[in-house]
Design a protein around this motif. Structure first.
Motif, PDB file in Angstrom:
ATOM      1  N   HIS A 206       0.868  -1.196   0.000  1.00  0.00           N
ATOM      2  CA  HIS A 206       0.000   0.000   0.000  1.00  0.00           C
ATOM      3  C   HIS A 206       0.896   1.234   0.000  1.00  0.00           C
ATOM      4  O   HIS A 206       1.821   1.327   0.819  1.00  0.00           O
ATOM      5  CB  HIS A 206      -0.873   0.043   1.256  1.00  0.00           C
TER       6      HIS A 206
ATOM      7  N   LYS B 205      -3.024  -0.048  -3.759  1.00  0.00           N
ATOM      8  CA  LYS B 205      -3.903  -0.632  -2.734  1.00  0.00           C
ATOM      9  C   LYS B 205      -3.779  -2.144  -2.676  1.00  0.00           C
ATOM     10  O   LYS B 205      -4.498  -2.859  -3.364  1.00  0.00           O
ATOM     11  CB  LYS B 205      -5.364  -0.267  -3.040  1.00  0.00           C
TER      12      LYS B 205
ATOM     13  N   VAL C  98      -1.208  -4.376  -3.540  1.00  0.00           N
ATOM     14  CA  VAL C  98      -0.670  -5.064  -4.724  1.00  0.00           C
ATOM     15  C   VAL C  98       0.319  -6.154  -4.293  1.00  0.00           C
ATOM     16  O   VAL C  98       1.188  -5.919  -3.449  1.00  0.00           O
ATOM     17  CB  VAL C  98       0.015  -4.044  -5.665  1.00  0.00           C
TER      18      VAL C  98
ATOM     19  N   LYS D 112      -5.155  -1.149  -7.888  1.00  0.00           N
ATOM     20  CA  LYS D 112      -5.195  -2.599  -7.620  1.00  0.00           C
ATOM     21  C   LYS D 112      -4.870  -3.367  -8.894  1.00  0.00           C
ATOM     22  O   LYS D 112      -5.123  -2.872  -9.992  1.00  0.00           O
ATOM     23  CB  LYS D 112      -6.588  -3.025  -7.158  1.00  0.00           C
TER      24      LYS D 112
END
Ligand code: ATP
Length: 298
Positions: A62, A102, A104, A281
């Motif tokens: 993040h 977000k 990953v 994402k």
């Protein structure tokens, strides 16, 4: 060139493998150490991997930017908002957070060339900068085996210096010895195709010429992990072909390449795997043809 090399031989390269660019990652564990901590897999697991050991592990990453002095739309200055803040004894809105990446997760392997696609603002550059170690994770982690080198459109070449000086400085910044710089100099000039412009300040170059020179310098050295952000986008067809071959060579020499480009042809011609980012994402991760077909559909 000879005097320049001599003149600069006193310069000590303290930061090897910076790709004439802007950064260095934190100390990285070896794959054997990190492979045990295998992160959660991406949305769709990659198809055409692995060709070797892991080089980059991104684990539930993040990244949040904090913009100070910014106000959200709801907080923007109008009389009602100002009065509400006074009554609640709040000060001026101070900080806005942008959650750019977000959660990953993926694993890259030796020999991978991974294209990253996504709409504007989907987090591609942020992800590359985080892999390069230039942005600290808010949570999660990035592990790399070897030194990541970020080659960005704004790579730190100096506009007021000639191409020649930038080549020499860039090579030193990547940790080359004076002898290596001498050996590579002409190859870099030839690859970039800037010809006699090499004697002129970079401020006189077109954006395409600047991008080609940056790519030529950065790719003159074998990188463990090379991160390329749009650098090939401004090249013409011939240059794209040459770059493609060079990226292939870097892969063969056991490196890993990440490539962000809006030109999907560049990605398709160069990469064996594509990650599609959407609003921070991973939407898809896998074979270039399949991912790009899905991406083009929308
Ligand atoms: N330095 C920064 N400060 C605050 N927010 C930022 C910063 N850099 C990027 N962002 C925000 O983070 C999000 C992701 O941006 P990023 O540049 O990584 O996207 P991108 O996919 O590379 O976009 P593009 O294709 O336009 O280059 C965007 O919402 C952007 O506004």
């Amino acid at each position: 060139m000879a005097e320049l090399t001599e003149e600069l031989s006193l310069v000590k390269a303290e930061e090897p493998a910076v790709a004439g660019t802007d950064g260095k990652a934190k100390p990285q564990p070896k794959p054997a150490a990190v492979s045990a901590a295998q992160p959660k897999t991406a949305a769709t697991p990659p198809l055409d991997v692995p060709t070797g050991t892991p080089t980059v592990i991104v684990d539930d990453l993040h990244i949040i930017y904090r913009v100070y002095g910014a106000a959200s739309d709801a907080e923007k200055g109008n009389a009602v908002n100002a009065l509400t803040r006074i009554l609640r004894r709040q000060g001026r809105p101070q900080m806005k957070e942008v959650h750019a990446v977000k959660g990953v997760s993926f694993v890259a392997y030796h020999g991978d060339a991974i294209g990253i696609v996504g709409r504007n603002g989907s987090g591609k550059s942020t992800l590359l900068r985080a892999i390069a170690g230039l942005l600290p994770p808010h949570s999660g982690a990035v592990y790399t085996d070897g030194q990541p080198s970020l080659l960005g459109v704004n790579a730190a070449l100096m506009r007021e210096l000639t191409g020649e000086r930038n080549i020499v400085l860039g090579c030193y910044a990547m940790g080359m010895t004076p002898a290596e710089v001498k050996e590579k100099y002409q190859e870099i000039v030839d690859f970039s195709g800037i010809d006699e412009f090499v004697q002129l300040p970079m401020s006189t170059y077109s954006s395409g010429m600047g991008a080609r020179l940056r790519f030529a310098i950065s790719s003159a050295k074998t990188h463990d992990v090379l991160l390329i952000d749009e650098a090939l986008a401004t090249g013409d067809r011939e240059f794209r072909k040459k770059s493609e071959q060079r990226i292939r060579k870097i892969r063969e020499e056991a490196g890993t390449v990440f490539l962000v480009a809006h030109d999907l042809r560049v990605i398709e011609e160069t990469c064996n795997r594509v990650i599609w980012l959407h609003k921070g994402k991973i939407k898809m991760d896998g074979d270039p043809k399949e991912v790009l077909a899905a991406y083009n559909k929308g």
